[in-house]
Design an enzyme around this catalytic site. Structure first.
Site, mmCIF file in Angstrom:
data_model
loop_
_atom_site.group_PDB
_atom_site.id
_atom_site.type_symbol
_atom_site.label_atom_id
_atom_site.label_comp_id
_atom_site.label_asym_id
_atom_site.label_seq_id
_atom_site.Cartn_x
_atom_site.Cartn_y
_atom_site.Cartn_z
ATOM 1 N N ILE A 65 0.840 -1.202 0.000
ATOM 2 C CA ILE A 65 0.000 0.000 0.000
ATOM 3 C C ILE A 65 0.882 1.261 0.000
ATOM 4 C CG2 ILE A 65 -2.102 -0.978 1.018
ATOM 5 C CD1 ILE A 65 -1.060 -0.066 3.784
ATOM 6 N N PRO A 66 1.550 1.518 -1.136
ATOM 7 C CA PRO A 66 2.394 2.720 -1.193
ATOM 8 C C PRO A 66 1.519 3.951 -0.943
ATOM 9 C CG PRO A 66 2.529 1.432 -3.243
ATOM 10 C CD PRO A 66 1.406 0.865 -2.431
ATOM 11 N N HIS A 67 2.020 4.910 -0.175
ATOM 12 C CA HIS A 67 1.216 6.115 -0.006
ATOM 13 C C HIS A 67 2.065 7.354 0.165
ATOM 14 C CE1 HIS A 67 1.387 3.864 3.806
ATOM 15 N NE2 HIS A 67 1.566 5.022 4.387
ATOM 16 N N GLY A 68 1.450 8.491 -0.119
ATOM 17 C CA GLY A 68 2.153 9.757 -0.015
ATOM 18 C C GLY A 68 1.172 10.839 0.376
#
Lengths: 149, 89
Positions: A65-68
């Site tokens: 779950i890549p997030h920014g």
């Protein structure tokens, strides 16, 4: 926020030729940037990469779950990618990752963010659902799998 | 089996990075560690399960540990939570 509301139709992608974490994140940034006119693709990529540097977002079972962060005013944007085959993503269980649910979220909305993460985790905790996500053949199929959840 | 109820103290709650830290720590012990919040229970070694709790700042959770190193496991997990997962706020 509910995953179905979060994910827009042109934000899903089935990839066949992705070799690295960086390439995956580039694909995500490119798709997300079409929904975030105030941010460049480079900004989004930097935000995603910075988060991965703090520790991999590979949460196990082939899911990451890549997030920014985006500016406080923006609406959250989600991107769902499936990569065949999976790639080495330094996941917690050391398994290759093939399902990526990326999130670009406004800063300072901790509780909303937690609810969103919970609704994502619920989808990926479901083995049948995960199987359907992995077997989607086109971008549109992938979107429909989530819509039908 | 041992258990202790503690409060989530960090501003961001049990978000992805905090949940990953907890899961990595729980995996180091033989004891089965669980986190209970209201009617929901999560295995502490599963990031996915922990995220489903959506534990925010101020939430009370009960940690249970069951197995030969249950005391060390319980202490370590509780310490991680009380140390705000090494986050600054």
């Amino acid at each position: 926020m509910n995953v179905k509301l979060l994910l827009q139709p042109d934000c899903t992608k089935v990839l066949a030729d992705c070799q690295s974490k960086k390439k995956i994140l580039e694909h995500i940034a490119e798709i997300a940037s079409t929904k975030l006119p105030d941010l460049t693709c480079t900004d989004i990529l930097a935000s995603l990469m910075n988060r991965e540097k703090l520790g991999s977002t590979g949460i196990g079972n082939g899911v990451a779950i890549p997030h920014g962060k985006i500016t406080p005013k923006g609406e959250p944007v989600a991107v769902l990618l499936v990569s065949h085959p999976g790639i080495n993503y330094d996941a917690i269980d050391n398994r290759p990752v093939d399902v990526f649910f990326a999130l670009l979220v406004p800063e300072d909305q901790c509780d909303v963010h937690l609810q969103t993460l919970a609704s994502i985790a619920e989808i990926f905790d479901n083995k049948d659902m995960l199987k359907r996500i992995r077997s989607a053949e086109t971008d549109n199929d992938l979107y429909n799998v989530i819509e039908a959840a | 089996m041992l258990s202790r109820t503690i409060t989530i103290q960090n501003k961001l709650g049990l978000h992805a990075r905090a949940a990953t830290k907890m899961a990595q720590l729980a995996l180091q012990f033989k004891a089965k560690v669980q986190v209970q919040q209201g009617e929901k229970t999560a295995s502490a070694d599963s990031v996915m399960a922990l995220l489903m709790l959506a534990s925010n700042q101020g939430k009370e959770v009960t940690i249970t540990a069951d197995g030969e190193d249950e005391e060390q496991a319980l202490n370590a997990i509780c310490e991680l939570v009380s140390n705000r997962f090494d986050e600054s706020e």
